[in-house]
Every structure is written in structure tokens, then in C-alpha cells.
Scaffold this motif. Sequence first.
Motif, PDB file in Angstrom:
ATOM      1  N   ASN A  24       0.802  -1.232   0.000  1.00 30.40           N
ATOM      2  CA  ASN A  24       0.000   0.000   0.000  1.00 30.40           C
ATOM      3  C   ASN A  24       0.830   1.275   0.000  1.00 30.40           C
ATOM      4  O   ASN A  24       0.362   2.326   0.417  1.00 30.40           O
ATOM      5  CB  ASN A  24      -0.931   0.003   1.216  1.00 30.40           C
ATOM      6  CG  ASN A  24      -0.169  -0.057   2.531  1.00 30.40           C
ATOM      7  OD1 ASN A  24       1.049  -0.243   2.528  1.00 30.40           O
ATOM      8  ND2 ASN A  24      -0.873   0.088   3.634  1.00 30.40           N
ATOM      9  N   GLY A  25       2.094   1.202  -0.444  1.00 30.74           N
ATOM     10  CA  GLY A  25       2.894   2.417  -0.471  1.00 30.74           C
ATOM     11  C   GLY A  25       4.309   2.161  -0.936  1.00 30.74           C
ATOM     12  O   GLY A  25       4.715   1.014  -1.160  1.00 30.74           O
ATOM     13  N   GLU A  26       5.086   3.256  -1.061  1.00 33.38           N
ATOM     14  CA  GLU A  26       6.470   3.160  -1.511  1.00 33.38           C
ATOM     15  C   GLU A  26       7.405   2.931  -0.320  1.00 33.38           C
ATOM     16  O   GLU A  26       8.251   3.753   0.009  1.00 33.38           O
ATOM     17  CB  GLU A  26       6.858   4.444  -2.255  1.00 33.38           C
ATOM     18  CG  GLU A  26       6.122   4.655  -3.562  1.00 33.38           C
ATOM     19  CD  GLU A  26       6.520   3.622  -4.609  1.00 33.38           C
ATOM     20  OE1 GLU A  26       7.709   3.301  -4.694  1.00 33.38           O
ATOM     21  OE2 GLU A  26       5.628   3.154  -5.335  1.00 33.38           O
ATOM     22  N   ARG A  27       7.240   1.789   0.334  1.00 29.15           N
ATOM     23  CA  ARG A  27       8.092   1.419   1.457  1.00 29.15           C
ATOM     24  C   ARG A  27       8.761   0.084   1.132  1.00 29.15           C
ATOM     25  O   ARG A  27       8.082  -0.873   0.720  1.00 29.15           O
ATOM     26  CB  ARG A  27       7.308   1.312   2.763  1.00 29.15           C
ATOM     27  CG  ARG A  27       6.684   2.622   3.212  1.00 29.15           C
ATOM     28  CD  ARG A  27       6.132   2.509   4.623  1.00 29.15           C
ATOM     29  NE  ARG A  27       5.158   1.435   4.754  1.00 29.15           N
ATOM     30  CZ  ARG A  27       3.889   1.534   4.438  1.00 29.15           C
ATOM     31  NH1 ARG A  27       3.416   2.671   3.943  1.00 29.15           N
ATOM     32  NH2 ARG A  27       3.058   0.531   4.592  1.00 29.15           N
ATOM     33  N   TYR A  28      10.051   0.036   1.349  1.00 28.66           N
ATOM     34  CA  TYR A  28      10.840  -1.129   0.974  1.00 28.66           C
ATOM     35  C   TYR A  28      11.664  -1.608   2.167  1.00 28.66           C
ATOM     36  O   TYR A  28      12.129  -0.807   2.982  1.00 28.66           O
ATOM     37  CB  TYR A  28      11.788  -0.797  -0.183  1.00 28.66           C
ATOM     38  CG  TYR A  28      11.086  -0.345  -1.440  1.00 28.66           C
ATOM     39  CD1 TYR A  28      10.810  -1.251  -2.465  1.00 28.66           C
ATOM     40  CD2 TYR A  28      10.694   0.985  -1.607  1.00 28.66           C
ATOM     41  CE1 TYR A  28      10.165  -0.830  -3.618  1.00 28.66           C
ATOM     42  CE2 TYR A  28      10.051   1.405  -2.754  1.00 28.66           C
ATOM     43  CZ  TYR A  28       9.785   0.493  -3.755  1.00 28.66           C
ATOM     44  OH  TYR A  28       9.142   0.910  -4.900  1.00 28.66           O
ATOM     45  N   ARG A 193      16.585  12.230  -8.679  1.00 26.21           N
ATOM     46  CA  ARG A 193      16.213  11.566  -7.434  1.00 26.21           C
ATOM     47  C   ARG A 193      17.467  11.370  -6.584  1.00 26.21           C
ATOM     48  O   ARG A 193      18.579  11.322  -7.098  1.00 26.21           O
ATOM     49  CB  ARG A 193      15.568  10.217  -7.717  1.00 26.21           C
ATOM     50  CG  ARG A 193      14.260  10.307  -8.494  1.00 26.21           C
ATOM     51  CD  ARG A 193      13.746   8.942  -8.869  1.00 26.21           C
ATOM     52  NE  ARG A 193      14.697   8.243  -9.730  1.00 26.21           N
ATOM     53  CZ  ARG A 193      14.559   6.966 -10.104  1.00 26.21           C
ATOM     54  NH1 ARG A 193      13.532   6.264  -9.685  1.00 26.21           N
ATOM     55  NH2 ARG A 193      15.458   6.420 -10.900  1.00 26.21           N
ATOM     56  N   PHE A 194      17.269  11.235  -5.291  1.00 28.73           N
ATOM     57  CA  PHE A 194      18.397  11.122  -4.374  1.00 28.73           C
ATOM     58  C   PHE A 194      18.228   9.889  -3.495  1.00 28.73           C
ATOM     59  O   PHE A 194      17.116   9.509  -3.134  1.00 28.73           O
ATOM     60  CB  PHE A 194      18.512  12.382  -3.514  1.00 28.73           C
ATOM     61  CG  PHE A 194      18.848  13.609  -4.308  1.00 28.73           C
ATOM     62  CD1 PHE A 194      20.167  13.967  -4.543  1.00 28.73           C
ATOM     63  CD2 PHE A 194      17.846  14.390  -4.855  1.00 28.73           C
ATOM     64  CE1 PHE A 194      20.479  15.083  -5.293  1.00 28.73           C
ATOM     65  CE2 PHE A 194      18.142  15.513  -5.602  1.00 28.73           C
ATOM     66  CZ  PHE A 194      19.473  15.855  -5.824  1.00 28.73           C
ATOM     67  N   ALA A 195      19.376   9.319  -3.151  1.00 29.59           N
ATOM     68  CA  ALA A 195      19.359   8.149  -2.279  1.00 29.59           C
ATOM     69  C   ALA A 195      18.962   8.568  -0.869  1.00 29.59           C
ATOM     70  O   ALA A 195      19.384   9.613  -0.366  1.00 29.59           O
ATOM     71  CB  ALA A 195      20.739   7.499  -2.255  1.00 29.59           C
ATOM     72  N   LEU A 196      18.142   7.735  -0.232  1.00 25.14           N
ATOM     73  CA  LEU A 196      17.666   8.010   1.111  1.00 25.14           C
ATOM     74  C   LEU A 196      18.165   6.943   2.073  1.00 25.14           C
ATOM     75  O   LEU A 196      18.395   5.797   1.698  1.00 25.14           O
ATOM     76  CB  LEU A 196      16.126   8.042   1.143  1.00 25.14           C
ATOM     77  CG  LEU A 196      15.442   8.980   0.144  1.00 25.14           C
ATOM     78  CD1 LEU A 196      13.932   8.885   0.288  1.00 25.14           C
ATOM     79  CD2 LEU A 196      15.899  10.415   0.350  1.00 25.14           C
ATOM     80  N   GLY A 197      18.331   7.341   3.315  1.00 28.91           N
ATOM     81  CA  GLY A 197      18.759   6.405   4.347  1.00 28.91           C
ATOM     82  C   GLY A 197      17.586   5.638   4.929  1.00 28.91           C
ATOM     83  O   GLY A 197      16.449   5.744   4.454  1.00 28.91           O
ATOM     84  N   PRO A 198      17.834   4.880   5.994  1.00 29.01           N
ATOM     85  CA  PRO A 198      16.750   4.152   6.669  1.00 29.01           C
ATOM     86  C   PRO A 198      15.726   5.105   7.278  1.00 29.01           C
ATOM     87  O   PRO A 198      16.006   6.285   7.529  1.00 29.01           O
ATOM     88  CB  PRO A 198      17.491   3.360   7.758  1.00 29.01           C
ATOM     89  CG  PRO A 198      18.920   3.323   7.334  1.00 29.01           C
ATOM     90  CD  PRO A 198      19.155   4.591   6.582  1.00 29.01           C
TER      91      PRO A 198
END
Length: 413
Positions: A24-28, A193-198
Amino acid sequence: MRHIHSTVGVRASLMFGFVLKALNGERYVTTLPIDGRQGHLTVERVFPEGLLPLGYRVEGLYLCPSTSPGRLPHDVTHNFLSPRDLSYGLDAVGVRTAERSTYLNVYLSCADGALLRYAPRSKAPEWTLFHATVAYEKVVESGRESLFEYLRKVIANGELQVVVRSAFWSPLRVDARGVKTGIGLVRWASDNRFALGPVFAHADDAARSAQRQIGEYVGQQYLGGVLIHQASSSFVAVEPLEDGANSGAASALFYSGPGGPIAPVTVPGAQPLPLPVFPRDYKWVAVHQFYKRFNLFVKDPNASDRLLMDNLALADLWFCRDVVKKSGVSGGSCYFTGRGGALFKFTPSFSPQETVLLNEEAGDGVAAYLAGLAGVGRLEVLDTDGYWHRRGQLNATWQPPVQPAAKPGRDEL
């Protein structure tokens, strides 16, 4: 995936894991790497009976080839992976239907430091069946086909993208003759786009994560920040960019169009600045400056001021404050990592007194300016170092710590 790539380290054999995506979302999320040397890269080896966490599906697989020398040429194992390991990975992500076969993404954490993303469309004949894969691997081992010929077969059957670069996986690779050849097999499209941390529950922890990622000061300054997802009250740090004169890091990260903290390009015929792309519903809640020095003018600084300037990371305060103000998120702040490792946090009040102070130079010395800043906003030492020994909030009566006098090299009496 970047987190696994940066932490997996040395491995004696193939390791693998799965990338999961929320329904249900952009969470990995990624699973931790486990041994994959026998080629059985199945979900059942990671999750009991193959039962995934509730609300998630498999998005792809990642492979971490061995970093030890093997039978194949060094460039194959160092810059990519063996045909046999690639075949194992493709078998694991293949989805067969009555009409056709499709494949999920495969991430490759190469021994040379590159992280690649492969979107297969099909399997090459050379690794469709096990006996064909073994035969082709012998061809590569003998040198009858080079790494580039091997890669052409890979790319003919899917799209290969570079997520994290290395000396080999770079648009300007220098060959043995010193010629910048580039990697013509891969498209190097610009990406805003940029890389994101935890994901963290507190912005301070996201800032600490970014600081751990880039490590100790070795002569390079960085610029980054923290994003907030207000609906879930969660925070992620943006992977810091190298900063310095003409680096473009500030405009790459914080340009938001007219009225934002970065002025638009107005030169006739010049290309407009690109807008950075972040996940939906994420906004800037903090700017993070790394390894900078106090950069206001100080007339005739004394020894205490000079020492404080070396250990005080507060720089570009007006700009940092402007970014979080125009982001429109309450509770915005500015993080500063000092060259000794201390982490500072300034939470502006946006008061008239603060505005006046930030428009002034440090005419009365660095210590007096810092005390004034602590009086108009909230200034904290979150993490200590050799100079900053105490955590906590600084107040308007702050004084620099007394440094111990150097002991004489020998007794003069």
C-alpha cells in the motif's frame, strides 16, 4: 538496498537476500544476506514456508558475489559476477505464466564497490540451461570471451543500470593506456532523485545515520538534510553530497523554484535549474552541514576564538534557516557535524532578534556570538568529541571550555 550494499563487507562465497515492497505504499525493506553458494535462492530459505511479512510482496533479489579470487578472470569476479551466479539469480526471480516468462529486478553488489540494478527481459541462450551455463563459464574462464562480450549478452537481454558507481562502473573510466573510454554499454541518464537512508522515528537519529555513513573528516565537506513524512511522523536522511566551491550541491538538493531558498537562473538562454525529486509527501525538515568551519568574519580572533572556530561547525546558518522556513514544516532545524565528530542541532525561533543576529558578523568574538545564538534559538550538542565534552542545550551565558595546559616535556628544576 544501499544499506545492505554498504554493510555486507567481505564474503567468501555468493550471498543473497530479497527486496520486499509494501502493498500500500512506496516502502521497501531488505532481508539480511545469507549463503547462496549452492544456488538454491528461494524465499523458503529466508521465510518459514515462504510466508512473507503481512502487507509485503517480493520486489526483487539481490546478489553479493564472492570477493575472494576464483577461477574466472579477475575483472569478471571483481567488476561483475560469474555466469553461474547470474543464472542462479535469474532462476530465482523468474515468473512463469501460460503466455510468457517475466522477471523481477536483480541487484548486484559487486566486489569493486558498484551497486547495479538489472531488469531482465529474458535469459540468454548461454545461461538458459545448467549445462549451457557451465560450458559458457569455461569460455569466459579461458579468456575466449572478455568481460565486455559477456556484458553485451547480459544487456541484450535486459536493462542494466548503475545505482552506485565504482572505478569501472563510471561514465569516465580510464583504461590501461590512460584513455577515458567510458562504459558505452550503460546509459548515464541524469537523475534528479536522491538516495535516502533508513526510516527513523526521530530526526536526530536520521542525522546520526547520515553522519555514520560518510565517516570521519578526511578533507571533504558535505551537504545533506532530513526529510519528514508527516502522516507517519517518520524521518529519512538524504545521502549527503560532496560540497564546496561550485559543487552545485545546494541547488541540486534545495532548489524549489521562484520564491525558494535558491534563486532561479535568469540568464537568457541558460537552462533552468532542475527540481529535485523526492518520494511523495516528503518535505525538508532539516539541513545538515558536514565538516565546515565557523565562517563569519571575526576581527583579531584570540587563541580561544581560533580554537573554537576550528571546533564549531556552524556555517551558512541563514541559508539553512531559510530552507526549513520555506519548507513550511513546523519544528524545522539545522544539523552541523564538526570535524572532530560532534553533532550540533540548531532549532530556529524565526524571531526578529534572531533575524538581526544572523545578519551580523561576530564582532564581539566567536564565544559571544555563540552565546547570543543560544539566546535567540535552541542550540544543542547532541554528540560529543574531544572539544565538546558535554551533551545538552547551550544557554545565553555559555563560555568556551577551559583547555588543559600542555605539560612541559621535562622538569626544568
